[in-house]
Design an enzyme around this catalytic site. Structure first.
Site, mmCIF file in Angstrom:
data_model
loop_
_atom_site.group_PDB
_atom_site.id
_atom_site.type_symbol
_atom_site.label_atom_id
_atom_site.label_comp_id
_atom_site.label_asym_id
_atom_site.label_seq_id
_atom_site.Cartn_x
_atom_site.Cartn_y
_atom_site.Cartn_z
ATOM 1 N N GLY A 1 -11.576 20.107 -12.516
ATOM 2 C CA GLY A 1 -10.250 19.664 -12.949
ATOM 3 C C GLY A 1 -9.364 19.258 -11.790
ATOM 4 O O GLY A 1 -9.798 18.564 -10.877
ATOM 5 N N GLY B 1 -12.727 22.974 -17.544
ATOM 6 C CA GLY B 1 -12.678 23.950 -18.638
ATOM 7 C C GLY B 1 -13.864 24.895 -18.596
ATOM 8 O O GLY B 1 -13.725 26.107 -18.790
#
Ligand code: AMP
Length: 405
Positions: free
Chosen positions: A354, A377
């Site tokens: 991310g 995630g």
């Protein structure tokens, strides 16, 4: 037990490989970052080398169950074929007669890419029939899509139930090894650095890491909810009002468990959320009521770097400030540089995917840490100690249990 690709019968066989080719594209549909494609090459090349037939499948974006040209994997097939230096035809769908026809004509060493799995709503519903259709294309199923392993979809979970042989590709194995060792078997001291915009998405990971880490460094906007819990003035900084109590509990738990939870001592505040804002460096005890905190201050950077370089294992998830704007990128850059120094000192350093992965790439330091995860995630879920459906589905005893039901 999960079988590695090395233990699977690839030669002469059709191999259905779930990859994560969910890459960013620009307005002209050019791939702007091919890291995820590059990371899957060792697995694809292994199948080719062994004389298997590689049938690749992936999702791209969120077409919401409909065939939409802007979500086609065409640019990915093109980039992959350049990287592999071999033709990679794109099949216009991922199930159906055209797929079966093209698959039946494959020769050993050929590579095909199926069209976006999410053109079918059944993919995200983990529909059994759809999963069976995918599995029927091949003898062997391999999952190498770590970035999607936290989702129980047909191509990551359901398909494994129908696969004759199944196992994990090199990328998945590498991710699970790095992240798994970091939390379950770390060389100590283990230091975690957490940042980003919100506590809410990271409560579980903070709680799990409190049980495992020696030190936790907190940066990013979530700092202000912690400072609020300590009764401090935070000006117009981001605040999650409904998490203040929880932040207070985390601080108490850290103290009880003897975990060093380090909050910033100084903050870069700004009069507006903009690159040309007026900036000031202030103590956390003196945040002006009309300003917002957008980065950790220089004293904090120094302290964080010191603690990071003393670590033997480092896990980092979430930026320290609004790194997308140069005036507020120093905290994030310092942490990235701290990881590089720690790596040189022999520590294992891991960047969760991310935003932190984007940040370390922006600073050009990606190759100087031990591991940059391809899954934001998924890596968070992993650090929370949760089982990832895409990994669990590969476990061999699972087959027996399902068959025995
Ligand atoms: P997350 O998606 O929760 O990991 O948050 C990442 C985002 O948090 C990045 O886009 C950062 O710009 C943002 N961020 C980090 N620090 C702050 C801050 N102090 N105030 C506002 N946003 C921040």
């Amino acid at each position: 037990m999960i079988r590695s690709i090395d233990a699977l019968p690839l030669s002469d066989n059709r191999v259905l490989l779930r990859v994560d080719f969910n890459v960013p594209l620009d307005d002209n549909r050019n791939v702007t970052n091919d890291r995820r494609i590059g990371e899957s090459l060792p697995t694809i090349e292994k199948i080719i080398r062994e004389g298997g037939k590689a049938i690749l499948m992936s999702h791209l974006g969120r077409p919401k169950g409909e065939h939409k040209e802007e979500f086609s994997l065409k640019p990915v097939a093109q980039r992959l074929s350049e990287m592999l230096q071999q033709d990679v035809p794109l099949v216009p769908d991922c199930v159906g007669t055209e797929v079966e026809r093209m698959v039946s004509q494959m020769k050993n060493g050929d590579v095909l890419l199926l069209e976006n799995l999410r053109f079918h709503p059944e993919e995200e519903k983990n529909d059994k029939g759809f999963a069976q259709g995918l599995a029927s294309l091949a003898h062997v199923y391999i999952n190498d899509a770590f970035g999607t392993a936290h989702r129980a979809h047909a191509s990551t979970a359901g398909v494994a139930e129908f696969a004759q042989e199944k196992g994990a590709g090199y990328l998945l194995l590498k991710e699970v090894k790095f992240l798994g060792d970091a939390v379950d078997n770390p060389t100590r001291p283990l230091v975690a650095i957490l940042g980003g915009s919100k506590i809410s998405g990271k409560i579980d990971v903070i709680n799990t890491l409190l049980d495992k880490c020696d030190t936790i460094l907190i940066g990013g906007a979530m700092v202000f909810t912690f400072l609020k819990a300590e009764g401090k003035e935070i000006g117009s900084s981001l605040l999650e009002t409904d998490r203040v109590e929880m932040a207070g509990e985390i601080l108490r738990k850290a103290e009880e468990e003897g975990v060093e939870l380090v909050l910033p001592q100084d903050i870069v505040v700004a009069d507006k959320f903009a690159e040309d804002a007026r900036r000031e460096i202030v103590s956390v005890d003196a945040i002006p009521s009309d300003m917002m905190g957008l980065d950790i201050g220089p004293m904090t950077c120094q302290k964080f770097v010191e603690l990071i370089t003393e670590a033997k294992t480092v896990v980092w998830n979430g930026p320290m400030g609004v790194f997308e704007m140069e005036p507020f990128a120093l905290g994030t850059r310092s942490v990235a540089e701290g990881l590089v120094l720690a790596t040189r000192n022999g520590a294992t350093t891991i960047v969760g995917g991310g935003d932190s992965a984007a940040a370390i790439a922006q600073f050009g330091l990606e190759s100087q840490v031990s591991h940059v995860s391809t899954g934001g995630g998924a890596s968070l879920k992993f650090l929370e100690g949760k089982e990832l459906p895409g990994v669990k589905a590969l476990e061999e005893q699972n087959i027996e249990r399902l068959n025995g039901e």
